[in-house]
Design a protein around this motif. Sequence first.
Motif, PDB file in Angstrom:
ATOM      1  N   SER A  29       9.481   4.409  12.026  1.00  0.00           N
ATOM      2  CA  SER A  29       8.814   4.797  10.778  1.00  0.00           C
ATOM      3  C   SER A  29       9.653   4.288   9.611  1.00  0.00           C
ATOM      4  CB  SER A  29       8.646   6.316  10.687  1.00  0.00           C
ATOM      5  OG  SER A  29       9.904   6.971  10.729  1.00  0.00           O
ATOM      6  N   TYR A  30       8.964   3.793   8.597  1.00  0.00           N
ATOM      7  CA  TYR A  30       9.653   3.180   7.471  1.00  0.00           C
ATOM      8  C   TYR A  30       9.170   3.774   6.154  1.00  0.00           C
ATOM      9  CZ  TYR A  30      11.014  -0.323  10.919  1.00  0.00           C
ATOM     10  OH  TYR A  30      11.524  -0.944  12.026  1.00  0.00           O
ATOM     11  N   GLY A  31      10.067   3.812   5.214  1.00  0.00           N
ATOM     12  CA  GLY A  31       9.773   4.284   3.875  1.00  0.00           C
ATOM     13  C   GLY A  31      10.942   3.939   2.967  1.00  0.00           C
ATOM     14  N   LEU A  32      10.824   4.295   1.703  1.00  0.00           N
ATOM     15  CA  LEU A  32      11.938   4.067   0.783  1.00  0.00           C
ATOM     16  C   LEU A  32      13.103   4.976   1.152  1.00  0.00           C
ATOM     17  CD1 LEU A  32      10.227   3.775  -2.731  1.00  0.00           C
ATOM     18  CD2 LEU A  32      11.060   1.943  -1.264  1.00  0.00           C
ATOM     19  N   VAL A  33      14.286   4.400   1.207  1.00  0.00           N
ATOM     20  CA  VAL A  33      15.504   5.152   1.544  1.00  0.00           C
ATOM     21  C   VAL A  33      16.447   5.102   0.347  1.00  0.00           C
ATOM     22  CG1 VAL A  33      17.471   5.351   3.101  1.00  0.00           C
ATOM     23  CG2 VAL A  33      15.253   4.566   3.976  1.00  0.00           C
ATOM     24  N   ILE A  34      16.760   6.273  -0.195  1.00  0.00           N
ATOM     25  CA  ILE A  34      17.663   6.338  -1.355  1.00  0.00           C
ATOM     26  C   ILE A  34      19.073   5.999  -0.904  1.00  0.00           C
ATOM     27  CG2 ILE A  34      18.487   7.760  -3.244  1.00  0.00           C
ATOM     28  CD1 ILE A  34      15.487   7.175  -3.268  1.00  0.00           C
ATOM     29  N   THR A  69       0.835  -1.208   0.000  1.00  0.00           N
ATOM     30  CA  THR A  69       0.000   0.000   0.000  1.00  0.00           C
ATOM     31  C   THR A  69       0.868   1.255   0.000  1.00  0.00           C
ATOM     32  OG1 THR A  69      -1.718  -1.180   1.227  1.00  0.00           O
ATOM     33  CG2 THR A  69      -1.834   1.229   1.204  1.00  0.00           C
ATOM     34  N   GLN A  70       1.931   1.222   0.782  1.00  0.00           N
ATOM     35  CA  GLN A  70       2.848   2.356   0.848  1.00  0.00           C
ATOM     36  C   GLN A  70       3.544   2.564  -0.493  1.00  0.00           C
ATOM     37  OE1 GLN A  70       5.540   1.974   4.109  1.00  0.00           O
ATOM     38  NE2 GLN A  70       6.478   3.987   3.817  1.00  0.00           N
ATOM     39  N   LEU A  71       3.936   1.471  -1.156  1.00  0.00           N
ATOM     40  CA  LEU A  71       4.564   1.583  -2.471  1.00  0.00           C
ATOM     41  C   LEU A  71       3.597   2.174  -3.493  1.00  0.00           C
ATOM     42  CD1 LEU A  71       6.533  -1.794  -2.720  1.00  0.00           C
ATOM     43  CD2 LEU A  71       7.487   0.489  -2.406  1.00  0.00           C
ATOM     44  N   ALA A  72       2.325   1.802  -3.385  1.00  0.00           N
ATOM     45  CA  ALA A  72       1.324   2.344  -4.315  1.00  0.00           C
ATOM     46  C   ALA A  72       1.166   3.843  -4.122  1.00  0.00           C
ATOM     47  CB  ALA A  72      -0.008   1.640  -4.109  1.00  0.00           C
ATOM     48  N   GLU A  73       1.223   4.321  -2.877  1.00  0.00           N
ATOM     49  CA  GLU A  73       1.124   5.759  -2.615  1.00  0.00           C
ATOM     50  C   GLU A  73       2.334   6.502  -3.160  1.00  0.00           C
ATOM     51  OE1 GLU A  73       0.667   6.095   1.554  1.00  0.00           O
ATOM     52  OE2 GLU A  73      -1.434   5.433   1.578  1.00  0.00           O
ATOM     53  N   ILE A  74       3.502   5.892  -3.037  1.00  0.00           N
ATOM     54  CA  ILE A  74       4.712   6.527  -3.567  1.00  0.00           C
ATOM     55  C   ILE A  74       4.644   6.613  -5.087  1.00  0.00           C
ATOM     56  CG2 ILE A  74       7.214   6.299  -3.786  1.00  0.00           C
ATOM     57  CD1 ILE A  74       7.218   4.946  -1.038  1.00  0.00           C
TER      58      ILE A  74
END
Length: 322
Positions: A188-193, A40-45
């Motif tokens: 908190s987690y998210g994509l990290v470059i 779901t988080q990837l879809a929002e990104i």
Amino acid sequence: MAIKKPSKTDKKHSYDQKLCQLLDEYSRVLVAAADNVGSTQLAEIRRGIRGDSVMLMGKNTLIRRCITAHALRTGNENTKAIIPLLQGNVGLIFTKGDLKEVREEIAKYKVGAPARVGLVAPIDVVVPPGNTGLDPSQTSFFQVLNIPTKINKGSVEIVAHVDLIKKGDKVGSSEAALLAKLGIRPFSYGLVITNVYDDGSVFSPEVLDLTEEDLMEKFACGVSMVASLSLAVSYPTLAAAPHMFLDGYKNVLAVAVETEYSFPHADQIKEYLKDPSKFAVAAVPSGGGAAAAAAAHEEEKKEEESDGESAGEEGFMNLFDD
């Protein structure tokens, strides 16, 4: 009639075509770590960066094979620089936009997560003091973790800040249970470059944080080092040229002062050496005239006061003479 599902071979072939098309269309790629990031988080990104960027996830082995085949087919060896970056759970974000702005947009999509047992803490977890809302029967959790508490109005209250988990430590069952009871989602987690690919060049994402002032400072430092090295080995370069000309002019001026040879600027220096007072006048700073005038005024004031005192003394003595 049942719809025939595509086979694994068909899926791989379709994936290869999509990746090759992206490699042909885009020259800049952000490599992002996707640990603990949900679908779901990837879809929002994807929705957030849609327009100038495309995100592609997949198995690292398949991506490596597709990139290698694409490089052999097109002769573009630059894309092979992406292959060493495919380590761990990562995805590729192809973009035509500003790299810094795309990274900032991706960073907005972070989701809070609970502390699960066995998870390595990415940050320090601190429990703040205050009323927990738990009944006194729950004090066993706090006793196990050595958290100072008291009973206040029928509920457990933490009396001081508690460093519950240190960064890099694994979350234990007691810590996870306590945080869950307190309703604290510390992570908190998210994509990290992790890396940036730009038309064959690979660099760290920290480079995107550099400002024009930082670049100018680093450039000036590099020019200074080149000039120093050139002067030390007497090798002429563009950076050292002004210093070399200045040193040469100083040498010519020194020779002119010690000999009969002269030129306009040397004549002025010789006059200064003959009459030091001219040099002293020239050395007066821009505010020196005002300072000198103020000093002269102060001196005149002192003289007037001294004259007044003398006149008073004379008048006082005249009284006795009368």
